[in-house]
Each structure stands twice: as structure tokens, then as C-alpha cells.
Design an enzyme around this catalytic site. Structure first.
Site, PDB file in Angstrom:
ATOM      1  N   LEU A 163       0.828  -1.216   0.000  1.00 11.55           N
ATOM      2  CA  LEU A 163       0.000   0.000   0.000  1.00 11.55           C
ATOM      3  C   LEU A 163       0.862   1.266   0.000  1.00 11.55           C
ATOM      4  O   LEU A 163       0.400   2.344   0.413  1.00 11.55           O
ATOM      5  CB  LEU A 163      -0.989   0.003   1.168  1.00 11.55           C
ATOM      6  N   SER A 164       2.115   1.143  -0.489  1.00 17.32           N
ATOM      7  CA  SER A 164       2.963   2.357  -0.550  1.00 17.32           C
ATOM      8  C   SER A 164       2.490   3.291  -1.667  1.00 17.32           C
ATOM      9  O   SER A 164       2.748   4.487  -1.641  1.00 17.32           O
ATOM     10  CB  SER A 164       4.427   1.957  -0.815  1.00 17.32           C
ATOM     11  N   SER A 186       7.364  -3.473 -19.624  1.00 22.26           N
ATOM     12  CA  SER A 186       6.969  -2.164 -20.158  1.00 22.26           C
ATOM     13  C   SER A 186       7.589  -1.939 -21.517  1.00 22.26           C
ATOM     14  O   SER A 186       8.685  -2.415 -21.801  1.00 22.26           O
ATOM     15  CB  SER A 186       7.449  -1.054 -19.200  1.00 22.26           C
ATOM     16  N   TYR A 192      14.508   2.967 -13.915  1.00 21.80           N
ATOM     17  CA  TYR A 192      13.243   2.214 -13.919  1.00 21.80           C
ATOM     18  C   TYR A 192      13.214   1.277 -15.123  1.00 21.80           C
ATOM     19  O   TYR A 192      12.961   0.074 -14.987  1.00 21.80           O
ATOM     20  CB  TYR A 192      12.046   3.163 -13.964  1.00 21.80           C
ATOM     21  N   LYS A 197      13.373  -3.138 -15.611  1.00 20.49           N
ATOM     22  CA  LYS A 197      12.494  -4.012 -16.410  1.00 20.49           C
ATOM     23  C   LYS A 197      13.330  -4.884 -17.358  1.00 20.49           C
ATOM     24  O   LYS A 197      13.091  -6.085 -17.504  1.00 20.49           O
ATOM     25  CB  LYS A 197      11.492  -3.174 -17.209  1.00 20.49           C
ATOM     26  N   ILE A 209       1.085  20.970 -22.027  1.00 23.65           N
ATOM     27  CA  ILE A 209       1.476  19.980 -23.038  1.00 23.65           C
ATOM     28  C   ILE A 209       2.970  20.136 -23.273  1.00 23.65           C
ATOM     29  O   ILE A 209       3.437  21.231 -23.635  1.00 23.65           O
ATOM     30  CB  ILE A 209       0.675  20.176 -24.338  1.00 23.65           C
ATOM     31  N   GLY A 211      13.641  13.311 -22.157  1.00 24.45           N
ATOM     32  CA  GLY A 211      13.527  11.857 -22.245  1.00 24.45           C
ATOM     33  C   GLY A 211      12.336  11.388 -23.040  1.00 24.45           C
ATOM     34  O   GLY A 211      12.229  10.214 -23.383  1.00 24.45           O
TER      35      GLY A 211
HETATM   36  C1  WQD Z   1       2.542  10.660 -22.390  1.00 23.17           C
HETATM   37  C2  WQD Z   1       2.717  11.924 -23.239  1.00 23.17           C
HETATM   38  C3  WQD Z   1       4.285  13.500 -22.363  1.00 23.17           C
HETATM   39  C4  WQD Z   1       2.034  14.685 -18.839  1.00 23.17           C
HETATM   40  C5  WQD Z   1       5.237   6.601 -19.032  1.00 23.17           C
HETATM   41  C6  WQD Z   1       6.423   5.827 -18.621  1.00 23.17           C
HETATM   42  C7  WQD Z   1       6.309   4.409 -19.126  1.00 23.17           C
HETATM   43  C8  WQD Z   1       4.991   3.813 -18.682  1.00 23.17           C
HETATM   44  C9  WQD Z   1       3.812   4.692 -19.057  1.00 23.17           C
HETATM   45  C10 WQD Z   1       5.468   2.412 -16.811  1.00 23.17           C
HETATM   46  C11 WQD Z   1       4.174  12.342 -23.331  1.00 23.17           C
HETATM   47  C12 WQD Z   1       2.878  14.078 -22.408  1.00 23.17           C
HETATM   48  C13 WQD Z   1       2.417  14.043 -20.003  1.00 23.17           C
HETATM   49  C14 WQD Z   1       1.722  16.065 -18.862  1.00 23.17           C
HETATM   50  C15 WQD Z   1       2.180  16.096 -21.219  1.00 23.17           C
HETATM   51  N1  WQD Z   1       5.004   3.582 -17.300  1.00 23.17           N
HETATM   52  N2  WQD Z   1       2.480  14.753 -21.171  1.00 23.17           N
HETATM   53  N3  WQD Z   1       1.806  16.719 -20.080  1.00 23.17           N
HETATM   54  O1  WQD Z   1       5.926   9.037 -20.786  1.00 23.17           O
HETATM   55  O2  WQD Z   1       4.657   7.751 -22.588  1.00 23.17           O
HETATM   56  O3  WQD Z   1       5.171   6.645 -20.425  1.00 23.17           O
HETATM   57  O4  WQD Z   1       4.068   5.996 -18.520  1.00 23.17           O
HETATM   58  O5  WQD Z   1       5.830   1.454 -17.457  1.00 23.17           O
HETATM   59  O6  WQD Z   1       7.381   3.672 -18.607  1.00 23.17           O
HETATM   60  O7  WQD Z   1       7.550   6.408 -19.250  1.00 23.17           O
HETATM   61  O8  WQD Z   1       3.469   8.455 -20.492  1.00 23.17           O
HETATM   62  O9  WQD Z   1       1.544   9.736 -19.683  1.00 23.17           O
HETATM   63  O10 WQD Z   1       3.862  10.335 -18.816  1.00 23.17           O
HETATM   64  O11 WQD Z   1       3.240  10.890 -21.166  1.00 23.17           O
HETATM   65  O12 WQD Z   1       2.244  16.721 -22.306  1.00 23.17           O
HETATM   66  O13 WQD Z   1       1.373  16.700 -17.834  1.00 23.17           O
HETATM   67  O14 WQD Z   1       2.023  12.985 -22.604  1.00 23.17           O
HETATM   68  O15 WQD Z   1       5.222  14.473 -22.784  1.00 23.17           O
HETATM   69  O16 WQD Z   1       4.411  12.854 -24.638  1.00 23.17           O
HETATM   70  P1  WQD Z   1       4.880   8.052 -21.150  1.00 23.17           P
HETATM   71  P2  WQD Z   1       2.999   9.875 -19.943  1.00 23.17           P
END
Ligand code: WQD
Length: 335
Positions: free
Chosen positions: A33-34, A124, A149, A153, A217, A294
Site C-alpha cells: 500500500l505504498s 513495459s 526504472y 524491467k 502539453i 527523455g
Molecule cells: C505521455 C505523453 C508527455 C504529462 C510513461 C512511462 C512508461 C509507462 C507509461 C510504466 C508524453 C505528455 C504528459 C503532462 C504532457 N510507465 N504529457 N503533459 O511518458 O509515454 O510513459 O508511462 O511502465 O514507462 O515512461 O506516459 O503519460 O507520462 O506521457 O504533455 O502533464 O504525454 O510528454 O508525450 P509516457 P505519460
């Protein structure tokens, strides 16, 4: 069958427990539950009419694991428990390696003592790294650029491959998730991260609910049709159903096998925001900000292997994902 689900109170884990219970399996949940609430267990019972056995403990805790495998005849393990924030992992890499790898090793050692030979791992799409061609195919090399992370994986997948090679009769199904979003149609289960969400959909939903003032965005100057990043978003219920197919596969096969769980289609950030507003009728104010370090311009899954070998295909639409995300946030607000 009786399935041990580590991290079963989490976003994907709880939805998987619902599908397992509704398919007639018995479920044992281990979760510290962390990053989840204990009320999720009550909600799983409300939805299914069945209450899973629940152990609030760390998945690295060998004594608790031994207690579980002694008290229950576990037929398969679905291993979700682990730290999962890409950015955080860059700041506390040792905690990520210790937690994610040790919990997996502890589980495998207890499984060996108990004679349990089926393991489904929450992997992932991050394992494909920045250089593989799109769409990602399971035969591609796995390596990660910068985040620990993602490396956990990749390393756990390798641990499972090596263990399967050394352990005839053992099965490890490596499920590579793309971007799971949405929630249970009941509105009782969804993505409820602690604090400010890192991920897009929970952030959008909280802006829509007025809990955050606007969405930023992260960049609109990417080499994509509308300039924003594109991802393979899939409904968490579809993803959960993929785990049932993985367990069925594990009962009939041995060795380690990776599968992409995605829709095979990419949706941009702007498309997701606009679909959310159309599907819910709720405005989501947003501004364009700088790129997030990233982020890759686009990724999506080649889904051929999961469709032909697992017999799994995502069915729900992006609008379904948006509506169910919104329904969840609205139900949480009412509580
Ligand atoms: C999606 C897009 C952001 C937030 C991550 C992990 C991946 C997996 C799924 C575990 C990107 C953009 C996001 C915001 C934005 N997790 N965005 N404004 O990065 O594809 O994947 O979650 O396995 O390992 O990396 O998902 O939802 O963070 O971002 O514009 O406030 O939405 O730049 O293009 P991501 P995300």
C-alpha cells in the site's frame, strides 16, 4: 486456479484482480500500500462480490512470501509490485534496483520452494529504448537510454529468461505494456497516483475536475502530424484481460516469452485532450510548454504476436478510455 497478485491494489493490478475473480479464479493480493489505498480491496469485493485474501506487506519480505505459499496452493504469480516512476528512478536508482529486483528474486525463490512454476511479469514498452524502429516488435533488442526504472524491467526480463533456461518446466510471460489509461466502468477503480500525476491521463482528468488549473502539453514541435508526442494508449480493462490470456498461455507452455500489450495505434497528446473533451463534454484548459526530457516523439506496438499467440486484442476505444477516466475521478470526488 489460485493466483497470487503482487501489487494487486494498484492501478493495473486491481483491474487484473477483478478480471481474475470474474473469470472464476481465486486471488491472493500482496501489496504494501505504498502507492495504493487499502479501500481498493473493498472496491474489488463490491464489483465482484468476492473478497480476495489480502496481505499488506513488502514483496521482498521472504517470511510473508513463505507464509502465503504455505497457506495457499498458488498456481501462478502475477507480479506488478515495484516502483514505476521514470523520473524518480533517476534520483534514487539504488532504491529502484533494490526494490524491483529483490522482490522478483524473492518471489522466484519462494516459488521454487513451493513448486509454483508460472510467472507473469509486468514489463513495459520502455524496454525498447530510444533507437528501435516503430512499431516495436518483441524480437527487437531491449535496452534503455537513461532511466533506472526502465533498466530494472530489462534486467528482470533477463533474470526470467536465464531462470527459465536453468529451470525446465518454468514459464515466464513478459507483458510489455504500452500506455494503460482509463478505469473500471463502475467508476470504482482507476489511476489514482499520490500527489501531482506524472502521466498524461490522470493529469487531464484532474484538470477537468478542477483539481488542477490547467494541463501543460510538453512540446508541440515534435516531428509528428500535430507536433505533439504520440503514444499507444490502451484501456486498463483490456490490459487486465490480457493477463488472463497470459495465464492461460503459461498453463500450456514453458520458457520465457515476451508479448506487447497495446492497440497498435498511436494517439497524440492533442488528440487525447480533444477526445477527452468530446467524450465527456468537459473543458480541459491547456498551454504549450517546453519538451519533457527523455520523451520520445512517438511509439506504438506491433500487436501481431499477442493477437495470434495469446488470442488477445484490445477492444475499447480512446473515447471509452477518456469516459472511464472521467467517471473514476468523478466518483473519487464524491467520496
Ligand atoms: C505521455 C505523453 C508527455 C504529462 C510513461 C512511462 C512508461 C509507462 C507509461 C510504466 C508524453 C505528455 C504528459 C503532462 C504532457 N510507465 N504529457 N503533459 O511518458 O509515454 O510513459 O508511462 O511502465 O514507462 O515512461 O506516459 O503519460 O507520462 O506521457 O504533455 O502533464 O504525454 O510528454 O508525450 P509516457 P505519460
Amino acid at each position: 486456479m489460485k493466483i497470487l497478485v503482487t501489487g494487486g491494489a494498484g492501478f493495473i493490478g486491481s483491474h487484473t484482480c477483478v478480471e481474475l475473480l470474474e473469470a472464476g479464479h481465486d486471488v491472493v493480493i500482496l501489496d504494501d500500500l505504498s502507492n495504493a489505498s487499502g479501500t481498493v480491496i473493498d472496491k474489488i469485493e463490491t464489483i465482484t462480490g468476492k473478497r480476495p485474501a489480502f496481505y499488506q506487506a513488502d514483496a521482498k519480505d521472504r517470511a510473508v512470501l513463505h507464509e502465503i505459499f504455505t497457506a495457499h496452493r498458488i498456481d501462478a504469480v502475477v507480479h506488478f509490485a515495484g516502483f514505476k516512476a521514470v523520473g524518480e528512478s533517476c534520483h534514487i536508482p539504488l532504491a529502484y534496483y533494490r526494490n524491483n529486483l529483490d522482490s522478483t528474486l524473492a518471489l522466484l525463490e519462494e516459488m521454487a520452494q513451493a513448486g509454483c512454476t508460472r510467472f507473469v511479469f509486468s514489463s513495459s514498452a520502455t524496454v525498447y529504448g530510444p533507437d528501435n524502429a516503430i512499431p516495436y516488435v518483441e524480437t527487437m533488442p531491449t535496452y534503455v537510454a537513461t532511466n533506472p526504472y526502465g533498466w530494472t524491467k530489462v534486467m528482470i526480463e533477463q533474470i526470467l529468461r536465464d531462470y527459465c533456461t536453468a529451470t525446465p518446466g518454468f514459464t515466464a510471460v513478459l507483458l510489455r505494456y504500452f500506455n494503460p489509461i482509463g478505469g473500471h466502468p463502475s467508476g470504482l477503480l482507476g489511476d489514482d497516483p499520490n500527489g501531482i500525476p506524472n502521466n498524461l491521463m490522470p493529469y487531464i482528468a484532474r484538470v477537468a475536475a478542477g483539481q488542477l488549473d490547467k494541463l501543460t502539453i510538453f512540446g508541440d514541435d515534435y516531428p509528428t502530424p500535430d507536433g505533439t508526442c504520440r503514444r499507444d494508449y490502451l484501456h486498463v480493462v483490456d490490459l487486465a484481460k490480457g493477463h488472463l490470456k497470459a495465464i492461460d498461455y503459461a498453463m500450456e507452455h514453458t520458457g520465457a516469452e515476451a508479448f506487447n500489450l497495446g492497440t497498435g495505434h498511436a494517439v497524440s497528446v492533442l488528440e487525447l485532450v480533444n477526445t477527452f473533451m468530446e467524450a465527456t463534454g468537459v473543458n480541459v484548459p491547456y498551454v504549450i510548454g517546453p519538451r519533457r526530457e527523455g520523451d520520445l516523439p512517438q511509439m506504438w506496438a506491433d500487436t501481431h504476436k499477442a493477437e495470434t499467440i495469446l488470442g488477445w486484442k484490445a477492444e475499447k476505444t480512446v473515447a471509452d478510455m477518456c469516459r472511464d477516466s472521467w467517471n473514476f475521478v468523478c466518483s473519487v470526488k464524491k467520496q
